[in-house]
Design an enzyme around this catalytic site. Structure first.
Site, short mmCIF file in Angstrom:
data_model
loop_
_atom_site.label_atom_id
_atom_site.label_comp_id
_atom_site.label_asym_id
_atom_site.label_seq_id
_atom_site.Cartn_x
_atom_site.Cartn_y
_atom_site.Cartn_z
N CYS A 87 0.82 -1.25 0.01
CA CYS A 87 -0.11 0.04 0.06
C CYS A 87 0.87 1.12 0.11
O CYS A 87 1.92 1.38 0.89
CB CYS A 87 -0.88 0.02 1.27
SG CYS A 87 -2.05 1.30 1.31
N HIS A 129 -9.37 -3.08 -1.77
CA HIS A 129 -8.41 -2.71 -1.05
C HIS A 129 -8.86 -1.33 -0.85
O HIS A 129 -8.70 -0.71 -0.08
CB HIS A 129 -7.10 -2.92 -1.84
CG HIS A 129 -5.72 -2.40 -1.19
ND1 HIS A 129 -4.92 -2.67 -0.62
CD2 HIS A 129 -5.43 -0.79 -1.26
CE1 HIS A 129 -3.83 -1.76 -0.21
NE2 HIS A 129 -4.32 -0.77 -0.48
N GLU A 130 -9.16 -0.50 -2.11
CA GLU A 130 -9.36 0.73 -2.19
C GLU A 130 -10.61 1.16 -1.40
O GLU A 130 -10.74 2.06 -0.75
CB GLU A 130 -9.25 1.44 -3.63
CG GLU A 130 -8.19 1.24 -4.54
CD GLU A 130 -6.68 1.48 -3.80
OE1 GLU A 130 -6.90 2.47 -3.00
OE2 GLU A 130 -5.81 1.17 -3.92
N HIS A 133 -9.87 1.50 2.11
CA HIS A 133 -9.48 2.91 2.55
C HIS A 133 -10.82 3.74 2.70
O HIS A 133 -10.68 4.71 3.65
CB HIS A 133 -8.80 3.50 1.37
CG HIS A 133 -7.36 3.22 1.51
ND1 HIS A 133 -6.48 3.23 2.58
CD2 HIS A 133 -6.57 2.29 0.49
CE1 HIS A 133 -5.35 2.74 2.28
NE2 HIS A 133 -5.23 2.30 1.06
#
Length: 153
Positions: A87, A129-130, A133
């Protein structure tokens, strides 16, 4: 404009991002900056909180073609896959993370149209993954501990 990547420890990375209510010139400029920043950093994805903006916007690099996803929402997940992830906000670290192999998600484009997408493999992993966030989660929060090994002497 290339923006500074926020690093682990920055409170914005642990905060749930706000829904984009209106896709105006400011949002479009942010999306352009995010694409430029992602490319400059050799990333495959980037979320708005990583550049200091608490908005539900991600960009992903799909076959060298950046895609802007506004208010993304994963609606189906299937399969399971364990792989290492890095990341830009956690430099120098790779951890094993379990993700769905295949996902269906919806998001708005820069014209405000809602589209439905299917993804598998790396693209599915990057989108998950995003989206993490946007929900204030980092790979460190998802690391699969039983696969982390320490060297014993």
């Amino acid at each position: 404009m290339i923006r500074e990547i926020r690093k682990v420890g920055d409170p914005i990375l642990k905060t749930k991002a706000k829904k984009v209510e209106k896709i105006d010139e400011k949002v479009k400029e942010l999306a352009r900056d995010m694409i430029e920043t992602m490319k400059f950093c050799n990333g495959v994805g980037l979320a708005a909180p990583q550049v200091g903006e608490s908005l539900r916007i991600i960009v992903v690099d799909y076959e060298d073609n950046p895609i802007v996803l506004i208010n993304p929402e994963i609606i189906e997940m299937s399969g399971e896959e364990l792989d290492y992830e890095g990341c830009l906000s956690v430099p120098g670290v790779e951890v094993p993370v379990k993700r769905a192999e295949r996902i269906v998600f919806k998001a708005q484009d820069l014209d405000g149209r809602t589209k439905k997408y299917r993804a598998k493999g790396l693209l599915a992993r990057v989108v998950q993954h995003e989206v993490d966030h946007l929900d204030g989660m980092l790979i460190l929060d998802r690391a699969v501990e039983e696969t982390l090994k320490t060297e014993e002497k």
